[in-house]
Design a protein around this motif. Sequence first.
Motif, mmCIF file in Angstrom:
data_model
loop_
_atom_site.group_PDB
_atom_site.id
_atom_site.type_symbol
_atom_site.label_atom_id
_atom_site.label_comp_id
_atom_site.label_asym_id
_atom_site.label_seq_id
_atom_site.Cartn_x
_atom_site.Cartn_y
_atom_site.Cartn_z
ATOM 1 N N UNK A 157 0.847 -1.188 0.000
ATOM 2 C CA UNK A 157 0.000 0.000 0.000
ATOM 3 C C UNK A 157 0.880 1.235 0.000
ATOM 4 N N UNK A 158 0.662 2.102 -0.971
ATOM 5 C CA UNK A 158 1.325 3.402 -1.022
ATOM 6 C C UNK A 158 0.304 4.492 -0.728
ATOM 7 N N UNK A 159 0.749 5.546 -0.065
ATOM 8 C CA UNK A 159 -0.068 6.736 0.134
ATOM 9 C C UNK A 159 0.401 7.772 -0.880
ATOM 10 N N UNK A 160 -0.534 8.249 -1.706
ATOM 11 C CA UNK A 160 -0.185 9.054 -2.873
ATOM 12 C C UNK A 160 -0.851 10.430 -2.794
ATOM 13 N N UNK A 161 -0.105 11.464 -3.173
ATOM 14 C CA UNK A 161 -0.625 12.831 -3.197
ATOM 15 C C UNK A 161 -1.537 13.037 -4.404
ATOM 16 N N UNK A 162 -2.353 14.085 -4.401
ATOM 17 C CA UNK A 162 -3.277 14.322 -5.520
ATOM 18 C C UNK A 162 -2.586 14.417 -6.878
ATOM 19 N N UNK A 163 -1.320 14.868 -6.913
ATOM 20 C CA UNK A 163 -0.614 14.994 -8.186
ATOM 21 C C UNK A 163 0.065 13.698 -8.626
ATOM 22 N N UNK A 164 -0.117 12.616 -7.859
ATOM 23 C CA UNK A 164 0.457 11.333 -8.222
ATOM 24 C C UNK A 164 1.783 11.031 -7.565
ATOM 25 N N UNK A 165 2.321 11.954 -6.792
ATOM 26 C CA UNK A 165 3.581 11.715 -6.084
ATOM 27 C C UNK A 165 3.350 10.774 -4.903
ATOM 28 N N UNK A 166 4.200 9.766 -4.782
ATOM 29 C CA UNK A 166 4.083 8.832 -3.668
ATOM 30 C C UNK A 166 4.657 9.484 -2.413
ATOM 31 N N UNK A 167 3.780 9.707 -1.433
ATOM 32 C CA UNK A 167 4.215 10.357 -0.192
ATOM 33 C C UNK A 167 4.788 9.332 0.788
ATOM 34 N N UNK A 168 4.137 8.162 0.871
ATOM 35 C CA UNK A 168 4.586 7.101 1.781
ATOM 36 C C UNK A 168 4.540 5.781 1.019
ATOM 37 N N UNK A 169 5.729 5.320 0.612
ATOM 38 C CA UNK A 169 5.813 4.065 -0.132
ATOM 39 C C UNK A 169 5.833 2.883 0.846
ATOM 40 N N UNK A 170 5.079 1.842 0.524
ATOM 41 C CA UNK A 170 5.070 0.647 1.360
ATOM 42 C C UNK A 170 4.560 0.888 2.759
ATOM 43 N N UNK A 171 3.534 1.744 2.880
ATOM 44 C CA UNK A 171 2.991 2.044 4.210
ATOM 45 C C UNK A 171 2.478 0.763 4.864
ATOM 46 N N UNK A 172 1.850 -0.087 4.058
ATOM 47 C CA UNK A 172 1.510 -1.445 4.494
ATOM 48 C C UNK A 172 2.222 -2.420 3.569
#
Length: 228
Positions: A157-172
């Motif tokens: 699971x990645x957490x992604x910003x509205x512009x498509x930038x991955x903010x938190x990679x591999x959060x889960x």
Amino acid sequence: MQLRGTYYFNESFGVDLGLGYLHGTDQTVSEVSVPNREIDAVARARAFGASTSIVYKFTNNIYGRFGALLKLGGKTEAVVYDKSTLSQAEADAFGIPLGSYSETNYKEDFHGHFPLGFVGALGYKFNLNDNLNLFIEAEYYGISLKRKDSEITEFNTDVVLPDGTVAFAGFYNIDNLPNGYNKETTYVDNLSNTNTDSSRKLSQKVPYSSFGINFGITYKFKSSSKKQ
């Protein structure tokens, strides 16, 4: 794909032993697109099986066979994509703007009990010479697989910003699954309505029955033998 051998006891009756491999195509099992949520899940079957049948020749060219079908091994693999827009509270907890989203990709393998089914076919054989024959046949498989267990083999699971930038990679990940997911699940026939163990679920039967057309070449090892 199949590999079969047939032995004839006389001019009409014989026994057939077959080994086969099923490489199923992707089948969409869930497709959801609603505000704030997208899910795309496909499943594909991979299985090894064997069959034994009685063969009867109606004529020198037309034959039929019927018998038992057994699944020896394999799995059904589910591949899931899940995109979920974060709420304001969730976005604030991450310190990221509203409109951000989580993107989850995972694979889960489902295994079943060894089932016993039915196979039947009607075919036509064309003799090329004393040893080689072409054949074409219509075949039916009647079999259902009862689910035994499943295992999540990949998870991210990645957490992604509205512009498509991955903010938190591999959060889960596979070693840190979110609530509601179990790495291994066992399927049972009966489950108490007071059960709180989410890794145990009610079993279900999955149909693997199919109808198809087979064609190929047979080889008779000795022209004077009844074995082919």
